[in-house]
Design an enzyme around this catalytic site. Sequence first.
Site, PDB file in Angstrom:
ATOM      1  N   ASP A  35       0.828  -1.204   0.000  1.00  0.00           N
ATOM      2  CA  ASP A  35       0.000   0.000   0.000  1.00  0.00           C
ATOM      3  C   ASP A  35       0.861   1.252   0.000  1.00  0.00           C
ATOM      4  O   ASP A  35       0.528   2.253  -0.621  1.00  0.00           O
ATOM      5  CB  ASP A  35      -0.883   0.027   1.247  1.00  0.00           C
ATOM      6  CG  ASP A  35      -1.947  -1.042   1.183  1.00  0.00           C
ATOM      7  OD1 ASP A  35      -2.748  -1.130   2.111  1.00  0.00           O
ATOM      8  OD2 ASP A  35      -1.961  -1.786   0.187  1.00  0.00           O
ATOM      9  N   GLU A 114      -7.880   4.999  16.553  1.00  0.00           N
ATOM     10  CA  GLU A 114      -8.418   3.664  16.264  1.00  0.00           C
ATOM     11  C   GLU A 114      -7.420   2.848  15.466  1.00  0.00           C
ATOM     12  O   GLU A 114      -6.562   3.406  14.785  1.00  0.00           O
ATOM     13  CB  GLU A 114      -9.689   3.797  15.398  1.00  0.00           C
ATOM     14  CG  GLU A 114     -10.766   4.590  16.059  1.00  0.00           C
ATOM     15  CD  GLU A 114     -11.942   4.856  15.138  1.00  0.00           C
ATOM     16  OE1 GLU A 114     -12.070   4.175  14.100  1.00  0.00           O
ATOM     17  OE2 GLU A 114     -12.715   5.758  15.462  1.00  0.00           O
ATOM     18  N   LYS A 116      -6.368   0.762  12.295  1.00  0.00           N
ATOM     19  CA  LYS A 116      -6.808   0.776  10.893  1.00  0.00           C
ATOM     20  C   LYS A 116      -6.837  -0.672  10.407  1.00  0.00           C
ATOM     21  O   LYS A 116      -5.804  -1.265  10.097  1.00  0.00           O
ATOM     22  CB  LYS A 116      -5.860   1.619  10.043  1.00  0.00           C
ATOM     23  CG  LYS A 116      -6.373   1.815   8.643  1.00  0.00           C
ATOM     24  CD  LYS A 116      -5.558   2.855   7.900  1.00  0.00           C
ATOM     25  CE  LYS A 116      -6.183   3.196   6.565  1.00  0.00           C
ATOM     26  NZ  LYS A 116      -6.292   2.065   5.664  1.00  0.00           N
ATOM     27  N   ASP A 118      -7.193  -3.950   8.326  1.00  0.00           N
ATOM     28  CA  ASP A 118      -6.806  -4.204   6.941  1.00  0.00           C
ATOM     29  C   ASP A 118      -7.699  -5.298   6.358  1.00  0.00           C
ATOM     30  O   ASP A 118      -7.378  -6.478   6.404  1.00  0.00           O
ATOM     31  CB  ASP A 118      -5.332  -4.648   6.920  1.00  0.00           C
ATOM     32  CG  ASP A 118      -4.749  -4.534   5.529  1.00  0.00           C
ATOM     33  OD1 ASP A 118      -5.394  -3.934   4.665  1.00  0.00           O
ATOM     34  OD2 ASP A 118      -3.636  -5.063   5.314  1.00  0.00           O
ATOM     35  N   TYR A 226     -16.553   0.904  12.800  1.00  0.00           N
ATOM     36  CA  TYR A 226     -15.799   2.059  13.279  1.00  0.00           C
ATOM     37  C   TYR A 226     -16.438   3.416  13.012  1.00  0.00           C
ATOM     38  O   TYR A 226     -15.844   4.435  13.357  1.00  0.00           O
ATOM     39  CB  TYR A 226     -14.371   2.049  12.726  1.00  0.00           C
ATOM     40  CG  TYR A 226     -14.313   1.895  11.215  1.00  0.00           C
ATOM     41  CD1 TYR A 226     -14.813   2.867  10.368  1.00  0.00           C
ATOM     42  CD2 TYR A 226     -13.751   0.758  10.658  1.00  0.00           C
ATOM     43  CE1 TYR A 226     -14.755   2.723   9.009  1.00  0.00           C
ATOM     44  CE2 TYR A 226     -13.692   0.602   9.283  1.00  0.00           C
ATOM     45  CZ  TYR A 226     -14.191   1.583   8.474  1.00  0.00           C
ATOM     46  OH  TYR A 226     -14.147   1.433   7.127  1.00  0.00           O
ATOM     47  N   LYS A 313       0.068   5.350   8.380  1.00  0.00           N
ATOM     48  CA  LYS A 313       0.388   4.007   7.900  1.00  0.00           C
ATOM     49  C   LYS A 313       1.691   3.547   8.529  1.00  0.00           C
ATOM     50  O   LYS A 313       2.684   4.269   8.498  1.00  0.00           O
ATOM     51  CB  LYS A 313       0.553   4.024   6.372  1.00  0.00           C
ATOM     52  CG  LYS A 313      -0.751   4.242   5.619  1.00  0.00           C
ATOM     53  CD  LYS A 313      -1.436   2.908   5.402  1.00  0.00           C
ATOM     54  CE  LYS A 313      -2.514   3.001   4.356  1.00  0.00           C
ATOM     55  NZ  LYS A 313      -2.154   2.607   3.049  1.00  0.00           N
ATOM     56  N   CYS A 407      10.607 -31.663 -13.817  1.00  0.00           N
ATOM     57  CA  CYS A 407      10.446 -31.866 -12.377  1.00  0.00           C
ATOM     58  C   CYS A 407      11.802 -32.083 -11.693  1.00  0.00           C
ATOM     59  O   CYS A 407      12.582 -32.921 -12.134  1.00  0.00           O
ATOM     60  CB  CYS A 407       9.532 -33.062 -12.149  1.00  0.00           C
ATOM     61  SG  CYS A 407       9.359 -33.460 -10.404  1.00  0.00           S
ATOM     62  N   CYS A 410      11.801 -35.922 -10.390  1.00  0.00           N
ATOM     63  CA  CYS A 410      11.743 -37.140 -11.218  1.00  0.00           C
ATOM     64  C   CYS A 410      12.082 -36.870 -12.673  1.00  0.00           C
ATOM     65  O   CYS A 410      12.095 -37.785 -13.488  1.00  0.00           O
ATOM     66  CB  CYS A 410      10.357 -37.786 -11.109  1.00  0.00           C
ATOM     67  SG  CYS A 410       9.074 -36.825 -11.925  1.00  0.00           S
ATOM     68  N   CYS A 425       3.887 -31.298 -12.175  1.00  0.00           N
ATOM     69  CA  CYS A 425       4.585 -32.480 -12.661  1.00  0.00           C
ATOM     70  C   CYS A 425       3.492 -33.530 -12.876  1.00  0.00           C
ATOM     71  O   CYS A 425       2.796 -33.905 -11.941  1.00  0.00           O
ATOM     72  CB  CYS A 425       5.600 -32.965 -11.629  1.00  0.00           C
ATOM     73  SG  CYS A 425       6.124 -34.652 -11.970  1.00  0.00           S
ATOM     74  N   CYS A 431       6.362 -39.979  -9.126  1.00  0.00           N
ATOM     75  CA  CYS A 431       7.255 -38.901  -8.666  1.00  0.00           C
ATOM     76  C   CYS A 431       7.346 -38.963  -7.130  1.00  0.00           C
ATOM     77  O   CYS A 431       6.318 -38.855  -6.445  1.00  0.00           O
ATOM     78  CB  CYS A 431       6.684 -37.563  -9.150  1.00  0.00           C
ATOM     79  SG  CYS A 431       7.576 -36.139  -8.571  1.00  0.00           S
TER      80      CYS A 431
HETATM   81  S1  IVH Z   1     -12.839   5.831   8.961  1.00  0.00           S
HETATM   82  C1  IVH Z   1     -14.109   9.202   5.726  1.00  0.00           C
HETATM   83  N1  IVH Z   1     -11.765   4.075  10.569  1.00  0.00           N
HETATM   84  O1  IVH Z   1      -9.446   2.569   5.764  1.00  0.00           O
HETATM   85  C2  IVH Z   1     -13.327   7.947   5.906  1.00  0.00           C
HETATM   86  N2  IVH Z   1     -11.552   3.700   8.232  1.00  0.00           N
HETATM   87  O2  IVH Z   1      -9.047   5.112   3.561  1.00  0.00           O
HETATM   88  C3  IVH Z   1     -13.838   7.176   7.051  1.00  0.00           C
HETATM   89  N3  IVH Z   1     -10.394   1.611   7.657  1.00  0.00           N
HETATM   90  O3  IVH Z   1     -11.241   1.861   3.175  1.00  0.00           O
HETATM   91  C4  IVH Z   1     -13.062   5.935   7.265  1.00  0.00           C
HETATM   92  N4  IVH Z   1     -10.022   0.936   9.725  1.00  0.00           N
HETATM   93  O4  IVH Z   1     -12.329   0.837   5.163  1.00  0.00           O
HETATM   94  C5  IVH Z   1     -11.970   4.410   9.283  1.00  0.00           C
HETATM   95  N5  IVH Z   1     -10.909   2.584  12.136  1.00  0.00           N
HETATM   96  C6  IVH Z   1     -11.126   2.932  10.867  1.00  0.00           C
HETATM   97  C7  IVH Z   1     -10.665   2.120   9.795  1.00  0.00           C
HETATM   98  C8  IVH Z   1     -10.903   2.553   8.474  1.00  0.00           C
HETATM   99  C9  IVH Z   1      -9.864   0.648   8.434  1.00  0.00           C
HETATM  100  C10 IVH Z   1     -10.354   1.606   6.176  1.00  0.00           C
HETATM  101  C11 IVH Z   1     -11.634   1.975   5.516  1.00  0.00           C
HETATM  102  C12 IVH Z   1     -11.227   2.719   4.274  1.00  0.00           C
HETATM  103  C13 IVH Z   1      -9.820   3.088   4.522  1.00  0.00           C
HETATM  104  C14 IVH Z   1      -9.709   4.602   4.614  1.00  0.00           C
END
Ligand code: IVH
Length: 665
Positions: A35, A114, A116, A118, A226, A313, A407, A410, A425, A431
Amino acid sequence: MINKDQIKLRIEELRLEINEHNRLYYVENKPNITDIQYDFLIKELEKLELENPEFYDANSPTQRVGSDINNQFDQVEHRYSMLSLGNTYSAEELINFDNRIRKLIENDYFYTCELKFDGASISLQYLNGKLKRAVTRGDGIKGDDVTKNVMTIKSIPLVLNGKNIPKNFEIRGEILMNHQVFENLNKQRELAGESLYANPRNTASGSLKLLNSSEVSKRKLDCYLYSLLGENLPSDSHFENLQFAKTWGFKISEHLKKAKNISEVIEYINYWNNERYNLNFDIDGIVIKVDSRHLQDELGFTSKTPRWAISYKFKAVRVETILESISYQVGRTGAITPVANLKPVLLAGTTVKRASLYNSDQMKQLDVRIGDTVFVEKGGEIIPKIIGVNLDKRKANLLPENFIASCPECGTELIKIESESAHYCPNEAFCPPQITGKIEHFISRNALNINAGEATVKALFEAGFVKNIADLYSLTKNQILTLDGFKEKSALNLLQSIEESKKIPFENVLFGIGIRHVGITSAKKLAKQLKSIENIKNADIEQLKELEDIGEIVAQSIVHFFKSTENMMVIQRLQIAGLNFELFENKGFSDKLSGKNIVISGTFSISRDEIKTMIETNGGKLQSSVSNKTDLFLCGENVGPSKLEKASKLNIKTINESEFYKLIE
Ligand code: IVH
């Protein structure tokens, strides 16, 4: 000086490159850059476009947020668009973010910090306390209606309970697959001879788009919420609203934190930068939001992102090392996996010596050459990955790596099936690693459950005693005694375990014989519907496809399996040995468990309800918890540790799933 032509060229190059990455990520579900690398490309393009407006293009990848739209789902417009967040990578950028906010807001304000998550974002609409619709992010304006699939996710409440529930609101969150579920899924795929999934995130978003929602339910997805949107939310504080949502039945992270200032935010980030590896799901950063909703409204949005929130990030932990060689592993089904042998290097606390290169496409993409300095990264994912080559350090004489043509075990010429990325294979019967792999699969727990390890299988094969699964049934004690480490007792134990396997039900035998793409679930479905190996062998592709849960690929593979004379000979010998090749339907009742109080715990290869019915139809009585009145403790996988401890303290007989079947047979 860079001239305008060069800038134009770079812009075009970036657009092409980003479009390709979008396709790999959103369409193929197979991103090949991180990312962060992707964000840098976007940032470079955004900057060039901003400085050179004459090269504006409405179709530039900067003009959209990416799309996961799939035409097989209905598309629905979002009531509130689903925008993305701006990204930051350093404390300095966060301080700048805070300064921007302070300039716009006069009074004090709080942040909510919070994780983030994935995974795949989802928007859930609730009306009168009931889940009405679930929509993917799509292009941010409209997304796919995946309600049916989302309804299979157990942590998403279908009906809410509690106080202050707004009549009509949306709640957004992230759909995830936790590490344990992901690893189990890959184990099952390995056993079924299928290619492995690369990481939990893509598996979660891929699962969400499956067309068959009963398949989705098997994926055991999870969902953290969230953010809440709507007119009559209970509080002005985002943090408090999430606490309310928790009381209504939503899964809200325990790790939310309200921060007074940006230094507390940075503290939280530093803490999670290390702690993230102890979570059982992936996060790729931290999200920081101004807590007050009226201040959020005041701050508003830029064209693509909110001014009141930003993401930080994590830097993926990345090291450089030398690619010393590439070896090729041959799996049970003959699939060849290229593996990079690396000069050992320390990465996030573990020494990395090897990394999977997955398949020839991936190898070509990376263009790794022996002697190259490669970047190895541990991002959110569990397994370290080679993510690229440091071209500045590439020596002039390094040659491109060609995928092997024959392979390594074998010597047979490899084949590549058009629709699959793997090379195979085709020498299935002779094998060596395919033979030992097939034997290991045959004796595994969900198959014939024979008590022997990998080393024994290898030794039996190398001594020439077991060259296919049927040979197991002509093994003699004297043969076993010639192997290292075997004595009278252990040899007899092995023979006993082989003898016992003759009682294993047909569905497990069917799984054990190792038809590619036939995992334990398909084996059960096949056994239940066609009842005998004879019927399965005689069915053609069309008939197989008509069966519940059997698709084209599985059907083709079954027909292919029974075409082979070697396979047919092995099956004939297994039939003579006395294995079950017909479904045993326990229609009647027995009293084999009569008077026995039984507690079950964990997960089983069949549903808990089926296990419960079996207990009851055989006269047993189910108990919900272990006590001194319990006679039997039936343990599945991932059994609850406290129950197990209690059972062993009370000296209660503990049995596993296959022992249970033997008991009621
Ligand atoms: S808030 C207005 N909170 O991150 C944007 N997003 O670019 C509101 N994501 O695809 C998003 N954890 O799905 C928010 N605690 C969190 C998050 C979260 C993951 C993802 C979300 C979005 C991307 C934001």
